[in-house]
Design an enzyme around this catalytic site. Sequence first.
Site, PDB file in Angstrom:
ATOM      1  N   ASP A   1      -5.249  13.434   8.355  1.00  0.00           N
ATOM      2  CA  ASP A   1      -4.065  12.861   9.000  1.00  0.00           C
ATOM      3  C   ASP A   1      -4.161  11.344   8.885  1.00  0.00           C
ATOM      4  OD1 ASP A   1      -5.856  12.074  10.917  1.00  0.00           O
ATOM      5  OD2 ASP A   1      -5.167  13.482  12.443  1.00  0.00           O
TER       6      ASP A   1
ATOM      7  N   ARG B   1       0.846  -1.201   0.000  1.00  0.00           N
ATOM      8  CA  ARG B   1       0.000   0.000   0.000  1.00  0.00           C
ATOM      9  C   ARG B   1       0.887   1.260   0.000  1.00  0.00           C
ATOM     10  NH1 ARG B   1      -5.492   1.463   2.323  1.00  0.00           N
ATOM     11  NH2 ARG B   1      -6.044  -0.680   1.908  1.00  0.00           N
TER      12      ARG B   1
ATOM     13  N   HIS C   1     -16.793  14.802   4.639  1.00  0.00           N
ATOM     14  CA  HIS C   1     -17.405  13.649   5.313  1.00  0.00           C
ATOM     15  C   HIS C   1     -18.812  14.033   5.768  1.00  0.00           C
ATOM     16  CE1 HIS C   1     -17.307   9.879   7.541  1.00  0.00           C
ATOM     17  NE2 HIS C   1     -17.933  10.521   8.519  1.00  0.00           N
TER      18      HIS C   1
HETATM   19  C1  GRF Z   1     -19.652  11.449  -0.054  1.00  0.00           C
HETATM   20  O1  GRF Z   1     -20.730  11.449   0.823  1.00  0.00           O
HETATM   21  C2  GRF Z   1     -18.370  11.665   0.691  1.00  0.00           C
HETATM   22  O2  GRF Z   1     -18.458  12.594   1.706  1.00  0.00           O
HETATM   23  C3  GRF Z   1     -18.134  10.298   1.247  1.00  0.00           C
HETATM   24  O3  GRF Z   1     -18.475   9.410   0.199  1.00  0.00           O
HETATM   25  C4  GRF Z   1     -19.446  10.047  -0.631  1.00  0.00           C
HETATM   26  C5  GRF Z   1     -18.884  10.093  -2.028  1.00  0.00           C
HETATM   27  O4  GRF Z   1     -19.803  10.569  -2.972  1.00  0.00           O
HETATM   28  N1  GRF Z   1     -16.783  10.151   1.727  1.00  0.00           N
HETATM   29  P1  GRF Z   1     -19.303  11.028  -4.407  1.00  0.00           P
HETATM   30  O5  GRF Z   1     -18.418   9.932  -4.983  1.00  0.00           O
HETATM   31  O6  GRF Z   1     -18.587  12.339  -4.292  1.00  0.00           O
HETATM   32  O7  GRF Z   1     -20.580  11.153  -5.204  1.00  0.00           O
END
Ligand code: GRF
Length: 175
Positions: free
Chosen positions: A133, A57, A101
């Site tokens: 982070d 990774r 998020h």
């Molecule tokens: C979004 O809700 C983002 O915050 C989360 O996953 C989803 C991705 O949606 N981490 P997209 O691929 O931008 O449509």
Amino acid sequence: MIGVLVSGFGSNLQALIDAGLPIAAVGSNRKDAYALDRARAAGIPTATFALDCHATRDERDLVMATWLEEHDTELVVLAGYMHLLTRPFLARFPGRIVNVHPSLLPAFPGAHPIEDALAAGVETTGVTVHLVDEGVDTGPILIQEPVPVEPRETLEERLHAVEHRLLPETVAGLT
Ligand code: GRF
């Protein structure tokens, strides 16, 4: 210039594109991510960095970081990127990686924040844009906006609408 990492549908990437932000490159861990089609349609260079094409990774992340740097990336935006970034990648872009998020962090980190908020029975959830982070959805918070859970039938849609406004606004302020 901005480098965007994606894994899926790419609606947040689309919001960044539509905001006219200077996106230099879009990378994905999944070659079938619809987000890559959105990038190609906008004429943005794309590449896939699948884990199974690399020994480790760390190595995958180093190759990805080099590719982003070669495309003049100064700021990395995670727009629905569903892998944790390793320390070598973080070290290449210190304090310059942003994530969005759909919860009011530190509440409900992880892959299912909307379901987790519903299961917990909270009245209010929301959207967070934060610096990345080594943790899962940790890192300094840049901006948050609350969203009422009810009516729950439209919660997901309302959260995404806030993401699509808050992420480009915050990224614009950093570039
Ligand atoms: C979004 O809700 C983002 O915050 C989360 O996953 C989803 C991705 O949606 N981490 P997209 O691929 O931008 O449509």
